[in-house]
Design a protein around this motif. Structure first.
Motif, PDB file in Angstrom:
ATOM      1  N   TYR A 181      -3.971  -0.372   1.587  1.00 46.27           N
ATOM      2  CA  TYR A 181      -2.651  -0.569   2.168  1.00 46.27           C
ATOM      3  C   TYR A 181      -2.441  -2.039   2.505  1.00 46.27           C
ATOM      4  O   TYR A 181      -3.375  -2.820   2.647  1.00 46.27           O
ATOM      5  N   THR A 182      -1.167  -2.384   2.630  1.00 48.21           N
ATOM      6  CA  THR A 182      -0.799  -3.702   3.115  1.00 48.21           C
ATOM      7  C   THR A 182       0.491  -3.587   3.902  1.00 48.21           C
ATOM      8  O   THR A 182       1.329  -2.730   3.612  1.00 48.21           O
ATOM      9  N   VAL A 183       0.629  -4.430   4.902  1.00 55.52           N
ATOM     10  CA  VAL A 183       1.878  -4.509   5.649  1.00 55.52           C
ATOM     11  C   VAL A 183       2.812  -5.533   5.008  1.00 55.52           C
ATOM     12  O   VAL A 183       3.976  -5.615   5.367  1.00 55.52           O
ATOM     13  N   HIS A 184       2.308  -6.298   4.065  1.00 47.85           N
ATOM     14  CA  HIS A 184       3.083  -7.366   3.450  1.00 47.85           C
ATOM     15  C   HIS A 184       3.994  -6.820   2.356  1.00 47.85           C
ATOM     16  O   HIS A 184       3.523  -6.153   1.437  1.00 47.85           O
ATOM     17  N   PRO A 185       5.285  -7.104   2.423  1.00 47.52           N
ATOM     18  CA  PRO A 185       6.211  -6.591   1.408  1.00 47.52           C
ATOM     19  C   PRO A 185       5.853  -7.015  -0.001  1.00 47.52           C
ATOM     20  O   PRO A 185       6.116  -6.306  -0.951  1.00 47.52           O
ATOM     21  N   THR A 186       5.253  -8.190  -0.156  1.00 47.35           N
ATOM     22  CA  THR A 186       4.900  -8.680  -1.481  1.00 47.35           C
ATOM     23  C   THR A 186       3.404  -8.509  -1.759  1.00 47.35           C
ATOM     24  O   THR A 186       2.872  -9.115  -2.680  1.00 47.35           O
ATOM     25  N   GLY A 187       2.738  -7.679  -0.969  1.00 51.31           N
ATOM     26  CA  GLY A 187       1.295  -7.487  -1.108  1.00 51.31           C
ATOM     27  C   GLY A 187       0.906  -6.843  -2.425  1.00 51.31           C
ATOM     28  O   GLY A 187       1.711  -6.189  -3.097  1.00 51.31           O
ATOM     29  N   TYR A 188      -0.345  -7.029  -2.790  1.00 52.26           N
ATOM     30  CA  TYR A 188      -0.892  -6.533  -4.048  1.00 52.26           C
ATOM     31  C   TYR A 188      -1.970  -5.495  -3.754  1.00 52.26           C
ATOM     32  O   TYR A 188      -2.410  -5.331  -2.616  1.00 52.26           O
ATOM     33  N   LEU A 189      -2.418  -4.817  -4.803  1.00 56.77           N
ATOM     34  CA  LEU A 189      -3.521  -3.869  -4.690  1.00 56.77           C
ATOM     35  C   LEU A 189      -4.826  -4.623  -4.860  1.00 56.77           C
ATOM     36  O   LEU A 189      -5.003  -5.356  -5.830  1.00 56.77           O
ATOM     37  N   CYS A 190      -5.726  -4.446  -3.937  1.00 51.76           N
ATOM     38  CA  CYS A 190      -7.024  -5.117  -3.978  1.00 51.76           C
ATOM     39  C   CYS A 190      -8.076  -4.117  -4.452  1.00 51.76           C
ATOM     40  O   CYS A 190      -8.321  -3.106  -3.799  1.00 51.76           O
ATOM     41  N   VAL A 191      -8.658  -4.396  -5.610  1.00 48.03           N
ATOM     42  CA  VAL A 191      -9.718  -3.556  -6.164  1.00 48.03           C
ATOM     43  C   VAL A 191     -11.025  -4.325  -6.017  1.00 48.03           C
ATOM     44  O   VAL A 191     -11.105  -5.495  -6.383  1.00 48.03           O
ATOM     45  N   LYS A 192     -12.024  -3.669  -5.472  1.00 43.67           N
ATOM     46  CA  LYS A 192     -13.317  -4.318  -5.224  1.00 43.67           C
ATOM     47  C   LYS A 192     -14.248  -4.099  -6.407  1.00 43.67           C
ATOM     48  O   LYS A 192     -14.188  -3.071  -7.080  1.00 43.67           O
ATOM     49  N   SER A 193     -15.128  -5.056  -6.637  1.00 44.87           N
ATOM     50  CA  SER A 193     -16.062  -4.939  -7.760  1.00 44.87           C
ATOM     51  C   SER A 193     -16.958  -3.720  -7.622  1.00 44.87           C
ATOM     52  O   SER A 193     -17.399  -3.153  -8.621  1.00 44.87           O
TER      53      SER A 193
END
Length: 192
Positions: free
Chosen positions: A105-117
């Protein structure tokens, strides 16, 4: 600081289209309470079991991160129609949702999806935006597809290597309506 849409526009931040639509999930008080309790448990486990911040120098924002993370997971489970109970254990090997999916999740309107290695390659990961019980379910991607995208940013953080996937590269909710559950893999180049 005023953080309304007009302020964002004046600062030249793009407003994502999801804010133009009603949220996918508005949690009620009981749902928020259940999710917040799990977030508190997670933070305390981090302090007690992992010694995070026991020296008094810890990051106090981790409390909100854990609580909002649990609320976003709960909201995504409600949206997907899966059991919103939380797993008894946390870690990369355990999925966030009872159907085997993960949520970021992100609270940022322009946030991205963070995928971990370390994310398992066949794990479906959802991006959820919002806060305080009001959430938009943006879309999802398989970890292996995210890790293979050339245009995604590679970064190192406290969690190791990360792949930052823009909203435009996710399988959207409308696309999922046209696909079966096991057919969400995108070509590595992100073409649709």
């Amino acid at each position: 600081m005023d953080v309304n849409k007009n302020n964002f526009k004046s600062r030249k931040f793009p407003i994502d289209s999801h804010l133009q639509h009603p949220p996918d999930i508005r949690m009620d008080k009981a749902q928020m309470w259940e999710a917040a309790q799990e977030g508190i448990k997670r933070r305390l486990r981090g302090i007690w079991d992992l010694n995070e911040g026991r020296d008094g120098k810890g990051d106090a924002s981790l409390w909100s991160y854990d609580i909002e993370g649990c609320m976003a997971e709960y909201a995504c489970a409600l949206y997907l129609g899966v059991d919103p109970t939380f797993p008894s254990q946390k870690g990369t090997q355990y999925a966030d949702l009872s159907n085997g999916d993960d949520v970021r999740y992100t609270v940022h309107p322009t946030g991205y999806l963070c995928v971990k290695s370390k994310d398992p390659p066949d794990r479906r990961i959802w991006l959820v935006k919002g806060a305080n019980g009001v959430y938009w379910i943006i879309g999802c991607i398989l970890a292996k597809d995210a890790k293979g995208m050339k245009e995604c940013r590679n970064m190192r953080s406290m969690w190791g290597e990360e792949f930052h996937i823009p909203e435009s590269k996710l399988v959207s909710k409308s696309e999922l309506l046209c696909r079966s559950d096991d057919a969400i893999s995108l070509p590595v180049d992100g073409a649709r």
